[in-house]
Design an enzyme around this catalytic site. Structure first.
Site, PDB file in Angstrom:
ATOM      1  N   HIS A   1       0.872  -1.173   0.000  1.00  0.00           N
ATOM      2  CA  HIS A   1       0.000   0.000   0.000  1.00  0.00           C
ATOM      3  C   HIS A   1       0.914   1.230   0.000  1.00  0.00           C
ATOM      4  O   HIS A   1       2.033   1.176   0.504  1.00  0.00           O
ATOM      5  CB  HIS A   1      -0.836  -0.064   1.286  1.00  0.00           C
TER       6      HIS A   1
ATOM      7  N   ASP B   1       3.283  -4.750   7.937  1.00  0.00           N
ATOM      8  CA  ASP B   1       2.078  -3.920   7.878  1.00  0.00           C
ATOM      9  C   ASP B   1       0.883  -4.870   7.982  1.00  0.00           C
ATOM     10  O   ASP B   1       0.539  -5.551   7.013  1.00  0.00           O
ATOM     11  CB  ASP B   1       2.066  -3.138   6.558  1.00  0.00           C
TER      12      ASP B   1
ATOM     13  N   GLN C   1      -4.343  -5.103   7.019  1.00  0.00           N
ATOM     14  CA  GLN C   1      -5.351  -5.960   6.395  1.00  0.00           C
ATOM     15  C   GLN C   1      -5.460  -7.316   7.079  1.00  0.00           C
ATOM     16  O   GLN C   1      -6.418  -8.044   6.847  1.00  0.00           O
ATOM     17  CB  GLN C   1      -5.020  -6.180   4.906  1.00  0.00           C
TER      18      GLN C   1
ATOM     19  N   LYS D   1      -9.969  -0.694  10.382  1.00  0.00           N
ATOM     20  CA  LYS D   1     -10.073  -1.816   9.443  1.00  0.00           C
ATOM     21  C   LYS D   1     -10.449  -3.109  10.149  1.00  0.00           C
ATOM     22  O   LYS D   1     -10.752  -4.112   9.504  1.00  0.00           O
ATOM     23  CB  LYS D   1      -8.758  -1.994   8.683  1.00  0.00           C
TER      24      LYS D   1
ATOM     25  N   CYS E   1      -4.886   2.611  -3.601  1.00  0.00           N
ATOM     26  CA  CYS E   1      -3.668   3.127  -2.956  1.00  0.00           C
ATOM     27  C   CYS E   1      -2.511   2.149  -3.129  1.00  0.00           C
ATOM     28  O   CYS E   1      -1.689   1.977  -2.224  1.00  0.00           O
ATOM     29  CB  CYS E   1      -3.889   3.425  -1.481  1.00  0.00           C
TER      30      CYS E   1
END
Lengths: 424, 149
Positions: A140, A217, A220, A243, A381
């Site tokens: 991202h 990261d 998600q 999220k 993104c």
């Protein structure tokens, strides 16, 4: 899950061992009862942001109605209670991702801020001209641009692990790119645009052999998979509240304690100090050293409530349910002539990127919206991913625990309407 | 389906399938590039001016049905018009697609009336206006890329 029990709660979607009832879970999310233009909302944009269960909305309202005070400040009752609730939320996040201790959790406003914090406070002082930061094509923008900035500041070089046609990382290339000048590796646990689940454990193990720290990261991953940062062995892990069914404006950075302890502060201000004179300021301890200013107290407490909720459902059960739903979605889309999937990794989360004939994704999105279906259309993104496939945009349906097979049927019917409108 | 067929009128679908004036002229006197970062759409507008008159207008680019048809129909309608008339037409078109009540019933809009349905889709207004903003940049001869953001 080390600090919270996972007893099934009859009021939620978790029923017997091994089973998950999305219909019951749906009742926990008030927004799912609304209609869009007279049609039931079919919310398939969960990778952008997830909806909020009533318990999280209630927790935030209760905080402002009866508990609001600044934290780590007053001796009065409200402040003591608010401080306790905020620190309990930290412990819940630590438990949620199996951190060794609550101090390893820094509250930030987003996963983006978590990555920027690591880029500026960890990487910047340790990078020099010719050093390398290693990321991947799947990232991202929030796991690209902070590294570009720190590279510009230090003269370091950004290197990128390529992906194959299925949208999987090329691990052989990763091994080659990881060199003596690599100072940090930053990689998404799950790709937001294609749904690829990256082999982060293997990535971390390879980096560790060369003594290179890894930031994962996890924006998600947190709403879809059980996470254990100690088993992974990463130095940093970033999550985002909104999220994972929590409030927006709150996220968390996990950092291994010894690594955080050796880092300089990110921002200056109140809370991050022990004493201030004009000659010298002594910084507070980890994690407060990294939390300058009054934080998003309500957001942190709301995130704590979200974690309690997810623990009750059981992320392992959620993950198993979503895999079935992903299979159903993939089959449904494959049965429609002209639909082409982008991203066909062997290990995928419930994110499906696709194209409908040569119809522009924005036209697809507008027509689906008329059917009450919310999907994301655009570059997500993640422009380098789009460039890798020679595209400017895709349609993306990203699923969550409350989505059902009947909603996927509505999506299928909506896509047939798209083809009808365009006479394809 | 009514709002949808209002948006995706046959004229728009036809211009999307076979865009008119989608070419790079041999010697354009002016050109500008437009970009919509939201969807990644790009368009280049070429104008050949004869004094104050738009002798030829054409475009190249890739985009959604609304933006492709907007470019195609715009280029058709502007040939032979003056720079001042083009500016006035853009203002009327902008009012039409943003739902400004003063924007309807403008006879000069001609085929551009097909974009009346866009006003009920606020997220799509930029798709319809990108090529016009790009045209204005070409007429103003600004070298930079025009962005919808």
């Amino acid at each position: 899950m080390t600090t919270t029990a996972t007893t099934p709660d009859p009021s939620t979607g978790s029923t017997k061992a091994g089973s998950f009832d999305p219909i019951r879970a749906r009742r926990d999310f008030p927004i799912l009862t609304r209609t869009i233009g007279g049609k039931p909302l079919v919310y398939l944009d969960n990778a952008a942001t997830a909806q909020k269960p009533q318990v999280v909305i209630d927790t935030i309202r209760r905080y402002y109605e009866s508990q609001n005070a600044n934290i780590h400040r007053g001796v009065h009752r409200l402040s003591v209670d608010a401080t306790r609730a905020y620190e309990q939320a930290r412990a819940k996040v630590a438990g949620f991702i199996s951190a060794a201790r609550p101090e390893e959790i820094i509250f930030v406003r987003s996963a983006t801020e978590a990555i920027n914090l690591v880029a500026q406070s960890y990487a910047r002082p340790r990078l020099g001209a010719g050093d390398e930061v290693l990321i991947t094509t799947l990232e991202h923008h929030s796991n690209i641009v902070p590294w570009q900035i720190v590279c510009q500041q230090t003269g370091a070089r950004l290197r990128v692990v390529p992906i194959n046609d299925a949208g999987e990382l090329e691990m052989e290339a990763y091994g080659k790119l990881l060199g003596p000048r690599t100072k940090i590796v930053a990689v998404a646990h799950i790709s937001n645009s294609l749904g690829t689940i990256n082999p982060v454990k293997e990535i971390i193990a390879i980096a560790q052999r060369q003594g290179v720290p890894v930031l994962v990261d996890g924006a998600q991953a947190a709403p879809h998979l059980p996470i254990d940062v100690q088993a992974l062995g990463c130095e940093f892990y970033a999550i985002s509240g909104h999220k994972m069914f929590g409030p927006s404006g709150i996220g968390a950075l996990y950092g291994r304690f010894d690594v955080l302890d050796a880092m300089e502060p990110y921002q200056g201000g109140g809370e991050m100090i022990l004493s201030v004179t004009f000659d010298k300021t002594i910084y507070n301890h980890v994690p407060h050293k990294f939390e300058a200013g009054t934080p998003n107290i309500a957001g942190a407490i709301g995130l704590g409530a979200t974690i309690d909720y997810l623990d009750t459902l059981g992320l392992d059960k959620i993950a198993a349910y979503e895999q079935g739903l992903l299979d159903y979605t993939t089959k449904t889309l494959a049965s429609i002539d002209g639909v082409r999937l982008i991203g066909t990794a062997r290990h995928k989360a419930a994110v499906v990127s696709f194209l409908v004939g040569d119809i522009h994704p924005h036209d697809v999105g507008t027509i689906l919206d008329q059917e009450g279906i919310a999907v994301r259309t655009g570059h997500h993104c993640a422009q380098p991913v789009m460039q890798r496939f020679g595209l400017t945009a895709t349609v993306r349906a990203s699923l969550a625990l409350y989505n059902t097979e009947s909603e996927i049927d509505v999506l299928g019917a909506g896509l047939r309407t798209v083809l009808e409108v365009f006479g394809s | 389906m009514t709002e949808l067929t209002d948006l995706y009128q046959e004229l728009i679908l036809d211009h999307n399938r076979s865009p008119r004036n989608c070419r790079r002229p041999v010697v354009p006197s002016r050109q500008a590039e437009g970009y919509n970062p939201l969807c990644g759409d790009r368009v280049t507008v070429y104008v050949s001016l004869d004094g104050e008159v738009l002798k030829d207008v054409s475009f190249e680019g890739s985009g959604c049905a609304i933006s492709t048809a907007a470019a195609s129909i715009m280029t058709q309608g502007l040939k032979g018009k003056s720079v001042g008339e083009a500016r006035a037409l853009f203002e009327k078109f902008r009012r039409l697609v943003t739902g400004d009540p003063t924007g309807d019933g403008e006879p000069e809009l001609g085929k551009l009336h097909a974009f009346g349905g866009v006003s009920r889709f606020p997220a799509r207004v930029k798709c319809a206006t990108l090529v016009w903003h790009t045209l204005m940049a070409a007429l103003n001869d600004r070298g930079e890329v025009v962005s919808t953001e």
